[in-house]
Design a protein around this motif. Structure first.
Motif, PDB file in Angstrom:
ATOM      1  N   LEU A 186      94.331  68.005  19.976  1.00  0.00           N
ATOM      2  CA  LEU A 186      93.817  66.981  19.069  1.00  0.00           C
ATOM      3  C   LEU A 186      92.498  66.465  19.599  1.00  0.00           C
ATOM      4  O   LEU A 186      92.163  66.674  20.757  1.00  0.00           O
ATOM      5  CB  LEU A 186      94.795  65.811  19.015  1.00  0.00           C
ATOM      6  N   ARG A 187      91.792  65.752  18.737  1.00  0.00           N
ATOM      7  CA  ARG A 187      90.616  65.059  19.238  1.00  0.00           C
ATOM      8  C   ARG A 187      91.089  63.829  20.013  1.00  0.00           C
ATOM      9  O   ARG A 187      92.254  63.432  19.936  1.00  0.00           O
ATOM     10  CB  ARG A 187      89.732  64.630  18.065  1.00  0.00           C
ATOM     11  N   LYS A 188      90.175  63.227  20.716  1.00  0.00           N
ATOM     12  CA  LYS A 188      90.551  62.055  21.490  1.00  0.00           C
ATOM     13  C   LYS A 188      90.860  60.897  20.540  1.00  0.00           C
ATOM     14  O   LYS A 188      90.045  60.549  19.681  1.00  0.00           O
ATOM     15  CB  LYS A 188      89.419  61.680  22.424  1.00  0.00           C
TER      16      LYS A 188
ATOM     17  N   GLY B 158      88.201  61.187  17.492  1.00  0.00           N
ATOM     18  CA  GLY B 158      86.926  61.855  17.674  1.00  0.00           C
ATOM     19  C   GLY B 158      85.838  60.998  17.054  1.00  0.00           C
ATOM     20  O   GLY B 158      85.740  59.816  17.350  1.00  0.00           O
ATOM     21  N   ASN B 159      85.070  61.581  16.168  1.00  0.00           N
ATOM     22  CA  ASN B 159      83.995  60.839  15.541  1.00  0.00           C
ATOM     23  C   ASN B 159      84.388  60.209  14.214  1.00  0.00           C
ATOM     24  O   ASN B 159      83.545  59.655  13.529  1.00  0.00           O
ATOM     25  CB  ASN B 159      82.788  61.749  15.328  1.00  0.00           C
TER      26      ASN B 159
END
Lengths: 906, 268
Positions: free
Chosen positions: B45-47, B67-68
């Protein structure tokens, strides 16, 4: 283990757009070396004893090539000697953007276990990732990233405990600046040439080296021969504004100073731009994508009618262009232009022969490709003496503007010229026919022998073993994919069945066997050799519907009345037991022999009767009967040399089988299209544009015969009545010409197109169902049909119209190439045949007339050749060329019969 | 997902005249070494970072970054029905969701932050998701409002909204059956990719969004509008569920962390 780091990137895509992407840096990317004890990797790629005999590096080492080395020296990297190479992700990505073919080759090398190529994902490694500095160009940044990764490797390998055995990394770069900076950083760095030349044990590698530009290869005088190519940005702007046109460059086979550029326009309208003269061709090579600029209208010219072959620099080419006829009629002039830039090169390795230079010590030689449309290539080699008389492969490296010929390098030798195996290899390579033996992975999916039909196989199959099925094929055919039967039903109607080998039962979607077959696309038949699409066990045994064995089949069964009207159509998977495999001649004999009255013969007679009606109906609808010359060789069983040849004979039974195959194909096409309107694989044949018929009309006019080309029907009818007394072959000739006017029939996916019409067969819908052993399209059609009747399940790619469309493109390409290869093989065998015959006198017909040559067809041998009026040692006779008829008249009456003897030029 | 459509139509209008444009090579979404564009592996996964209770005046609020992609969720209620009384349910609370995107959330400024078709659809999806998770029967004749705003969009907008809203609902103290965790997965080269970013979503991947109640393994919402062969569906859902469970662990930690902070403040 997940370090996150975001960075901001600006890219231009039309306007300025800010793209923000995350970029994660990791600690778990390993170095891939056997030596390393620090990395927790599961498997290693790079070997401990990475030794190669080099006078520069006496220690074991890994190589790190930079992007340009990979791009230009891929031939060297492919050599089995070069092993233990680290490919950085930076390099891989740059290669991917710059050249798709090189990228593909690089990936192939990486996948090859013996090569020990390791891909290091340096852009996501915490210690090797670098950010672009302000003012730094993208290229400089990438170079720095490569240096950074090299540095990391050299330190990493040093610190690992077994560093004692002196394993090092060597950076290869051709860029002087990069090399300097790397040296400053204390890295081991060499130029690619330097390094390869230092490999003492393998001097032959040097020949694979591509010539690089910075070495100043002063091959010709520094006189600039060609105008500069424009940079891509200017071309782009020019195309946008409409001052340039983009198209595919097609060199002319007949005249090396002439080419056309095919410009794909919006939708249907596409134009051809004519290019003439070396300056205007401006170093474009056949199949390149180029930008052309149209010349002012008063400089437009007509296509020249001279046949010209590049005989070397001896001739002054400019003079040649000058005496081109100036007074061409306005109508004959075509849009003429010049190449201003190359958008995409499509260079591949070319097969051909080396012309050894006159000077003995010279290391630079000219290479003549087998394909006449490719210019000669200058290469540098020290083994010219051994390569002379061999067929070799050469790759083009570049074409500087002061050089008359492109520069290239030697790739490999195929064997001595004139030998059958070598020539066969050449023509397979030139036509891009995959012909390697099937790999173990592919063979592993074959059924285990001994094979027998199991009860599970029978679940969804109908047992048709009791039917009197028989097959009719050309003599010597081992891959029998169709069989037929016909019997009378109790209600007086006829039941006709076409049984096709059930190849899709053996080739399951997605496995290696399937992928290989999809890539090969078609079986290629050469003289005396067959390049199979599926392994022999399937093609000649399990799938081949031989007589008196039980075979799985896919059957299409119709109920027809005696007027050949279809009352019912049924498809089923089945098991059959063919009662006889006949040749066309045998079948014909049985039908004609009134004393024979067995089941097989009766079945054949029924089929024959129906086929005649079907054919008549088809022709009434406007199907074309065209003609092309096909010759068969009688091949000596021991020497495999052709000993005799004859043109193919057509019998009634040929057309009988054909008729039912057409019927089956049409029925299946309708069925799969009804069931899968979006993803049915069909075959269409677009009607040719009217201008294609020019040659046919002119030829017919010369004998005062009129041909109508408004519709297929009109064409067929007028061809039927086009006869000239005392010239029985005239009609066949016209049909041969008509064949050349036609467009190629192509496979397509029904979801991607709306026009399904098949012009030649006058059928609204068509597909290929009847030869799954030798054509992959048929396998797809089988799978679709099997799903449609509930006998099999679907799989993802079958339902994906984009994948299907991509597949049909490949099949079309393979199909076209296999036809060319076939023709080339026949041509080669014809020449072998004539080698031992000497001069023969034979009747021939003139197909086309050019200014200094005529194209002649000799029907007996199916041979087409160019006959020049002027030979090297003899001046041309005084000829008057008339563009309109077209024709050549000879004022002096004593030069006539020369045209009867074709000069086999190669 | 709105972005995908936008991007495509724009692409069609402005054709690239060259075969060799950098972009035409396409993006390699999954390298042979198994890394994605941003360096993640297929299942990673993204953070995820989150904070609860970011606003004092609302009943519940949360801010979540994946994420972003950044989202803000605010919850009001349960309170008396406002507006049209006719929607009142006598046995349960009505959930009212509104999704919007900040005008500055995309690379090109958005004209209309909410009320367009995409946003309306997204609001509806959120509503359905939370109707499945919130124990609405406890609050008959009342209404719960959930407002979610995407502050920055980089793929997976729906899932980030669901995850943020879950935290906000928990912050508001409204009982739920379980956390609702959502994740998008895409399918590339026979491999499911978890938690797609914008570049991946717009790269022509068939993607699927799934909202899960992780403890019971019940699916609250499953949404997919791309074509995919049914053989792949199971693998894709499996990957999505694993990813959702990963998200739920992170959310659980955030909630516990928040509780500790709050109890320290109020505990004495």
């Amino acid at each position: 283990m997940l370090k996150s780091k975001t960075f901001v990137k600006k890219t231009r895509s039309g306007g300025v757009m800010k793209i923000v992407r995350e970029h994660y840096l990791r600690d778990d990317i390993w170095c891939g070396s056997e030596v390393c004890t620090e990395c927790k990797q599961e498997s290693t790629v790079l070997q401990r004893d990475a030794c190669i005999e080099s006078s520069l590096c006496s220690y074991p080492h890994y190589l790190i090539p930079d992007t340009n080395v990979v791009l230009h020296q891929i031939d060297v990297l492919e050599d089995p000697v070069i092993r233990n190479v680290i490919i950085l992700q930076t390099v891989l990505q740059e290669v991917r953007h710059r050249s798709a073919p090189v990228y593909k080759r690089l990936k192939d090398i990486v996948h090859e276990k013996e090569k020990h190529f390791y891909t290091f994902t340096n852009e996501h490694h915490r210690e090797t990732f670098i950010e672009r500095e302000p003012g730094e160009s993208a290229n400089d940044r990438n170079d720095r990233a490569i240096r950074m990764a090299s540095k990391w490797y050299s330190q990493h390998l040093k610190t690992s405990e077994t560093g004692a055995d002196g394993l090092k990394v060597v950076l290869l770069t051709n860029d002087q600046g990069n090399k300097q900076k790397a040296e400053d950083n204390g890295l081991l760095v060499y130029k690619c040439e330097e390094y390869i030349k230092s490999l003492i044990a393998n001097p032959e590698l040097v020949d694979h080296l591509a010539l690089s530009n910075d070495e100043k290869n002063e091959i010709t005088s520094s006189k600039v021969l060609f105008p500069e190519h424009l940079p891509l940005s200017k071309i782009q702007a020019g195309i946008k504004s409409g001052s340039f046109l983009q198209g595919t460059f097609r060199a002319s086979r007949d005249n090396y100073l002439e080419a056309t550029v095919f410009v794909q326009g919006e939708g249907e309208d596409s134009t051809e731009v004519l290019l003439q003269g070396l300056q205007n061709l401006n170093r474009a090579v056949h199949q390149d994508v180029v930008a052309v600029q149209l010349l002012p209208r008063d400089q437009w010219v007509a296509p020249s009618s001279v046949v010209l072959q590049d005989e070397g620099a001896a001739k002054d080419d400019n003079a040649e262009e000058e005496d081109e006829e100036k007074e061409v009629t306005e109508a004959a002039r075509k849009p003429t232009g010049k190449v201003v830039g190359i958008i995409k090169r499509s260079w591949r390795p070319f097969c051909g022969m080396l012309n050894v230079a006159q000077i003995k010590e010279s290391t630079r030689h000219l290479f003549t490709p087998a394909d006449r449309r490719i210019p000669r290539i200058r290469i540098e080699t020290r083994q010219a003496a051994t390569l002379a008389g061999q067929r070799i492969m050469v790759a083009i490296d570049g074409w500087p503007k002061h050089s008359r010929y492109p520069n290239g390098h030697f790739v490999r030798s195929l064997g001595s010229a004139g030998e059958k195996d070598t020539e066969q290899e050449v023509l397979l390579l030139e036509h891009d026919v995959p012909h390697q033996a099937f790999s173990q992975a592919v063979l592993s999916f074959l059924p285990k022998m001994p094979w027998a039909i199991t009860p599970e196989d029978m679940v969804r199959r109908e047992d048709l073993r009791n039917l009197t099925v028989c097959s009719v094929d050309p003599p010597g055919c081992t891959d029998i994919d169709d069989a037929l039967h016909c019997r009378e039903l109790e209600n007086g109607n006829l039941e006709v069945g076409v049984h096709i080998a059930d190849v899709s039962h053996f080739i399951r979607p997605g496995n290696a066997l399937d992928k290989e077959a999809a890539n090969r696309g078609t079986t290629v038949y050469l003289c005396g050799k067959r390049i199979d699409m599926v392994p022999e066990l399937l093609s000649s045994n399990l799938c081949s519907l031989r007589s008196n064995v039980e075979r799985l089949a896919f059957s299409c069964i119709w109920e027809m009345n005696h007027k050949a009207e279809i009352l019912k159509t049924r498809f089923t998977k089945s098991v059959i037991n063919s009662k006889a495999s006949l040749t066309y001649a045998e079948a014909q004999m049985r039908i004609d022999d009134t004393s024979m009255n067995d089941d097989i013969t009766n079945s054949l007679r029924g089929l024959n009767k129906l086929a005649k009606i079907l054919k008549k109906q088809r022709i009434e609808k406007g199907a074309l009967t065209l003609s092309s010359l096909e010759v068969r060789f009688h091949i000596d069983s021991e020497t495999h040399d052709p000993i005799d040849l004859q043109t193919k004979e057509l019998m009634e039974t040929n057309s009988m089988v054909e008729e039912f195959m057409l019927l089956a194909n049409i029925s299946v096409a309708q069925k799969i299209y009804d069931e899968f309107p979006d993803c049915a694989m069909l075959r269409k044949h677009p009607p040719p544009p009217p201008s294609n018929y020019d040659i046919l009309l002119k030829a017919a006019k010369s004998k005062e015969v009129e041909i109508h080309t408004d519709s297929a029907k009109a064409l067929a009818d007028s061809l039927d009545v086009a006869k000239v007394d005392g010239f029985p072959y005239f009609n066949t000739l016209l049909r041969i010409l008509a064949t050349r006017c036609m467009m190629q029939a192509v496979y397509f996916c029904s979801g991607m197109d709306s026009d399904f019409h098949h012009y030649g067969l006058a059928s609204p819908i068509y597909t290929h169902f009847t030869s799954p052993i030798r054509r992959y399209a048929d396998i797809i059609v089988h799978r679709l049909l099997a799903v449609a009747i509930g006998a099999d399940s679907t799989y993802p790619d079958l339902m994906d119209k984009h994948k299907q469309s991509a597949l049909s493109n490949n099949l079309n390409y393979r199909h076209k190439m296999s036809q060319y290869a076939q023709r080339a093989s026949v041509a080669f065998h014809t020449q072998l045949f004539f080698k031992s015959r000497g001069i023969l006198n034979e009747e021939g017909f003139v197909l086309f007339v050019r200014k200094n040559a005529i194209i002649v067809l000799i029907p007996k041998f199916g041979l087409e050749g160019t006959v020049f009026f002027d030979t090297k040692d003899k001046a041309a006779p005084n000829l008057v060329f008339d563009e309109e008829i077209p024709g050549v008249s000879v004022p002096a009456p004593d030069v006539g019969p020369q045209a009867k003897k074709p000069k086999l030029d190669r | 997902m709105g972005n995908v459509v936008q991007r495509r139509t724009r692409g069609a209008l402005r054709r690239c005249p060259f075969e060799v444009c950098g972009n035409m090579a396409g993006l390699e979404l999954l390298s042979d070494q198994g890394y994605r564009l941003d360096g993640r592996k297929a299942t990673e996964l993204r953070k995820v970072q989150a904070r609860m209770g970011v606003f004092a005046q609302a009943d519940g609020s949360a801010y979540l970054e994946q994420g972003n992609t950044k989202a803000l969720a605010v919850v009001y209620g349960p309170h008396e029905m406002r507006g049209s009384r006719s929607r009142t349910r006598h046995d349960q609370a009505v959930i009212n969701c509104q999704y919007s995107m900040a005008t500055f959330s995309t690379a090109e400024r958005k004209r209309r932050p909410h009320g367009d078709r995409k946003s309306t659809e997204m609001s509806l999806h959120l509503k359905q998701t939370f109707e499945a998770a919130v124990m609405t029967q406890l609050y008959p004749r009342s209404q719960i409002d959930i407002y979610v705003k995407i502050l920055q969009s980089d793929g997976g907008n729906y899932s980030v909204c669901v995850n943020a809203a879950t935290l906000a609902v928990i912050d508001a103290g409204i009982p739920m059956r379980d956390y609702v965790c959502a994740c998008t997965v895409g399918f590339v080269d026979e491999t499911p990719l978890a938690d797609l970013c914008y570049a991946e979503e717009s790269g022509g991947v068939s993607s699927l969004a799934l909202a899960l109640l992780p403890r019971g393994g019940q699916i609250a919402l499953l949404q997919m509008d791309a074509r995919l062969h049914q053989d792949h569906l199971e693998a894709l859902i499996e990957a999505a569920m694993t990813a959702c469970k990963g998200v739920s662990k992170v959310l659980d930690e955030v909630v516990r962390q928040h509780l500790q902070e709050v109890s320290v403040l109020t505990g004495e």
